[in-house]
Design an enzyme around this catalytic site. Structure first.
Site, PDB file in Angstrom:
ATOM      1  N   MET A 174      14.027 -85.682   9.511  1.00 27.62           N
ATOM      2  CA  MET A 174      14.710 -84.439   9.587  1.00 27.62           C
ATOM      3  C   MET A 174      14.961 -83.905  10.939  1.00 27.62           C
ATOM      4  O   MET A 174      15.809 -83.125  10.990  1.00 27.62           O
ATOM      5  CB  MET A 174      13.690 -83.682   8.709  1.00 27.62           C
ATOM      6  CG  MET A 174      14.077 -82.185   8.658  1.00 27.62           C
ATOM      7  SD  MET A 174      15.319 -81.758   7.497  1.00 27.62           S
ATOM      8  CE  MET A 174      15.038 -82.318   6.002  1.00 27.62           C
ATOM      9  N   LYS A 175      14.252 -84.125  11.763  1.00 23.37           N
ATOM     10  CA  LYS A 175      14.329 -83.852  13.106  1.00 23.37           C
ATOM     11  C   LYS A 175      15.707 -84.343  13.929  1.00 23.37           C
ATOM     12  O   LYS A 175      16.601 -83.445  14.311  1.00 23.37           O
ATOM     13  CB  LYS A 175      13.304 -84.444  14.125  1.00 23.37           C
ATOM     14  CG  LYS A 175      13.394 -84.286  15.386  1.00 23.37           C
ATOM     15  CD  LYS A 175      13.455 -82.571  16.045  1.00 23.37           C
ATOM     16  CE  LYS A 175      13.302 -82.302  17.543  1.00 23.37           C
ATOM     17  NZ  LYS A 175      13.133 -80.945  17.818  1.00 23.37           N
TER      18      LYS A 175
END
Length: 181
Positions: A174-175
């Site tokens: 997600m980052k």
């Protein structure tokens, strides 16, 4: 009469621009904290003045800790630090990688550590050193539910928004998506 809650001993590796503020919030919220110096002594001296203990090696930091946060520059540094901590890691310990790391490396480290009874979570950060100092960072956590439940109260000392994204590696995925966008 009730028994007081025993807080886990927390270790912190990477007390740079983000890590120092995060570690400050951990120790100021009452958690026993062990830190280690890298190049700059000022963050260590500040945290020790707030109640932290300075470790002399990564192995001794690991031996003193139930939960260990890593806030490093990337996967290579994380893998190197984990290797140096391994001899001191206790069965049942949790390592929480707050770095921006490669999900594949995260999953590999998690598998290796599971073999010795150590859990692994990825919890990359959003926002800036100002929010780290204020305890209002954003955090995307990849971890099994039981591990997330154990580390969430400690993360809450320095994060205003905590999202349990999914399993190990999902926080780093997600980052990377956020960085790409």
């Amino acid at each position: 009469m009730t028994n007081p809650v025993t807080l886990p001993n927390v270790g912190f590796v990477g007390i740079g621009l983000m890590g120092q503020g995060m570690a400050k919030n951990i120790v100021e919220k009452g958690y026993p904290l062990t830190v280690i110096a890298h190049r700059n002594r000022a963050p260590v001296e500040d945290l020790v003045s707030r109640g932290a203990i300075e470790a002399t090696s990564l192995e001794s930091l690991a031996a003193a800790s139930d939960v260990i946060f890593l806030c490093l520059t990337g996967s290579d540094e994380v893998a190197d630090v984990v290797t140096k901590m391994k001899p001191g890691l206790k069965h049942g310990c949790v390592i929480v990688d707050c770095s921006t790391s490669a999900p594949g490396v995260t999953e590999k480290l998690a598998a290796e550590l599971a073999e010795i009874g150590v859990s692994y979570a990825d919890a990359p950060l959003g926002r800036t050193p100002k929010e780290a100092w204020a305890g209002t960072l954003d955090c995307m956590v990849g971890a099994d539910q039981d591990v997330f439940d154990r580390i969430q109260p400690v993360i809450a000392t320095w994060a205003g928004k905590i999202v349990h994204i999914g399993g190990v590696g999902d926080g780093h995925r997600m980052k990377l998506i956020n960085n790409f966008i």
